[in-house]
Design a protein around this motif. Structure first.
Motif, short mmCIF file in Angstrom:
data_model
loop_
_atom_site.label_atom_id
_atom_site.label_comp_id
_atom_site.label_asym_id
_atom_site.label_seq_id
_atom_site.Cartn_x
_atom_site.Cartn_y
_atom_site.Cartn_z
N LYS B 125 -62.35 -70.85 -35.93
CA LYS B 125 -63.19 -71.36 -37.02
C LYS B 125 -63.67 -70.24 -37.95
N SER B 128 -62.95 -69.64 -41.81
CA SER B 128 -62.62 -70.89 -42.51
C SER B 128 -63.86 -71.40 -43.24
N THR B 129 -63.68 -72.44 -44.04
CA THR B 129 -64.83 -73.13 -44.62
C THR B 129 -64.82 -74.57 -44.15
N ILE B 130 -65.98 -75.11 -43.88
CA ILE B 130 -66.12 -76.52 -43.48
C ILE B 130 -67.07 -77.16 -44.47
#
Lengths: 216, 216
Positions: B125, B128-130
């Motif tokens: 994760k 990354s971007t969420i």
């Protein structure tokens, strides 16, 4: 054990505290603790021993002078009072971020809260599974509830949609709604509603911050 | 406006109700309503008019006999009391399902609750971007807090990890923690903690179901 009718006057404050007793007793049980005095439980939970005794007396006591509480027995009895001595069948309306996260929340199944399906109108989600839970069209909601004996509906949809769907739900045999929509409502037919307003909880934190001082 | 010190004795019950006033007033404002009497607000909110008057008197009143409340003024004043008249910088620890859903929750930015980053130990994760929010390694948490003036930390991690991380957070300049971990804690240094125990909310619903009868 008290009968249902003799429990009618239990205050909301006690009901709010019961799940917390259940959580602490569950942890003690998991650690192999067999019995605990009200004063030990008091220092663990940061509640006065007399409040603990008063609270538990509402349900018939369970404690014995000089012995304390039998952890497993008390845990099981509070579980019965909370109605979690048997499993609950649940569906979630709204397969967005919050609905999906709640449906896959790993703490729920251990208390018998079993989420069987999610419902959404998004064609891209219908037919898929999220965290192993099938996403079905909202048009199937009422028939699914009746065919599967669903007891609780989680609402994780915007308030406008929630206001529409509650009328549909009033015609079903569900017993309760866990509402995350940003609106309050009551339901007819004896359906119980528990509102969880996340924004309001964050506002209370903001209030406390605004009215406290950082100590270094 | 009352000073901070004169507000010290406001009960938790009133603080719990303030965000609800804010929500209803925000809806009235959005509908173009300019003023409202306490009795109109009372029937809307399902609270007695005298409770509304009492509650709002704690903050200096705002109402005028025969006129009622100016909706926009009252909305703004309650916003100030809640500390949401200015934005809050927030980070989330835990980029799992719940942490991600909370971080992307669309209602928060409208109240000035801006989530700037998520922190996780999962290599898959990190980077990354969420929901458009970057996921950073937990090792960067304290430096990120200090460099960006972060005020609130959302904890969306298991209780064992939460217990470890609160000690780290006590050494930072944050003002509050919004805790979703399944444990209670208090923090030193004047850091405010608001616990949200989702399982306990669901247990209260289960309790109400067990102690109610379905009416058809």
């Amino acid at each position: 054990m008290d009968s249902k009718s003799s429990r009618k006057n239990i205050s909301q404050a006690i009901i709010r505290r019961l799940p917390r007793y259940y959580r602490y007793l569950g942890e003690l049980k998991a650690e192999g603790v067999e019995r605990i005095s009200s004063s030990e439980l008091s220092s663990l939970m940061n509640v006065t021993a007399s409040q603990i005794r008063q609270d538990l007396n509402n349900f018939g006591g369970f404690g014995q002078q000089g012995y304390g509480y039998n952890v497993e027995y008390l845990y099981d009895e509070i579980g019965k009072i909370l109605g979690i001595d048997r499993p609950h069948k649940i569906v979630t309306v709204g397969a967005g971020n919050l609905g999906s996260a709640l449906s896959g929340y790993q703490n729920f199944p251990r208390y018998g809260f079993n989420i069987l399906a999610m419902f959404d109108n998004d064609e891209a989600k219908i037919g898929s599974t999220i965290h192993g839970i099938p996403v079905l069209p909202v048009s199937k909601l009422t028939s699914y509830i009746e065919e599967n004996g669903i007891e609780i509906v989680i609402l994780a949809i915007p308030k406008e949609e929630a206001r529409q769907i509650i009328h549909t739900l009033e015609g079903t045999s569900i017993r309760g709604v866990w509402n995350f929509a940003h609106t309050d409502f009551e339901m007819s037919g004896g359906i119980v509603v528990e509102n969880v307003h996340l924004s309001e909880s964050l506002m209370r934190l903001s209030y406390e911050i605004a009215n406290s001082e950082r100590l270094d």
